[in-house]
Design a protein around this motif. Structure first.
Motif: not given
Length: 228
Positions: A170-171, A76
């Motif tokens: 999440q990305n 992340g």
């Protein structure tokens, strides 16, 4: 001095020192490494952002980024590629690896600082709480319960819609091609058309209301969740 830690990875020592000096003037805590090998020995999860040169020794910036994205502890961390390579294919490669921005040499220091501030501002909006909840403003994804709420109100999503939203959030900032989404959401299911993804994205945007505008279409490339 603020709490943001930045790692500059470039085999040009002079450039590292120039970037370090100017970013520290903006209040950031900055470390430098002159190779990917050197950088990989550092405590990467402690950094909020990497400025990563592409053309380095045995381990290129692209390869290092790929290694980081496969490790849950570093996946992340935002990455800005800094490189002399500026062809379209290189840019696409960078973004497909999850780059948050891409700056070609030569560049102005003012531009770098503006890009750094923009990426940190954008990525600070998305936070994972205890690896079980993903939140952007009042949109919350409860990962174990497979539940999405907005302002506390549950949104009814299909399994595929949920998985697409989770993948994109999440990305955030990373562009996923239709092929990427097919591979990650539909896995090995046969006879799934590209159009199926477009339909699911359209439905998902509608269901999440005002947040639908953050699921951005990059024409010719795919989709991404782009925070303000």
């Amino acid at each position: 001095m603020n709490d943001y830690r930045i790692l500059v990875v470039d085999d040009e020592e002079d450039l590292c020192e120039i970037l370090k000096f100017n970013l520290e003037m903006e209040g950031y805590q900055v470390d430098t490494a002159n190779s990917a090998e050197e950088a990989l020995k550092l405590d990467l999860p402690s950094y909020n952002l990497l400025l990563l040169d592409v053309m380095m020794g045995e381990i290129s910036g692209f390869k290092m980024a790929s290694m980081m994205k496969k490790n849950k502890d570093t996946a992340g961390i935002p990455i800005i590629f800094i490189t002399a390579k500026d062809t379209e294919n290189d840019t696409i490669t960078g973004f497909n690896l999850g780059a948050d921005d891409y700056i070609s040499k030569p560049f102005s220091l003012r531009e770098v600082i503006m890009r750094v501030k923009a990426v940190l501002r954008r990525t600070a909006n998305v936070q994972t709480r205890e690896q079980e909840q993903l939140q952007y403003r009042d949109l919350v994804i409860d990962i174990p319960k497979k539940k999405v709420t907005i302002s506390g109100e549950e949104i009814s999503l299909t399994k595929k819609e949920f998985e697409i939203l989770l993948l994109l959030l999440q990305n955030q900032g990373r562009v996923f091609s239709r092929e990427d989404i097919l591979a990650k959401v539909w896995h090995d299911e046969v006879y799934v058309l590209d159009r199926t993804i477009d339909v699911n994205i359209t439905r998902l945007r509608k269901k999440i209301g005002n947040y639908g505008k953050y699921i951005v279409t990059r024409l010719g490339y795919g989709y991404c969740f782009e925070c303000e």
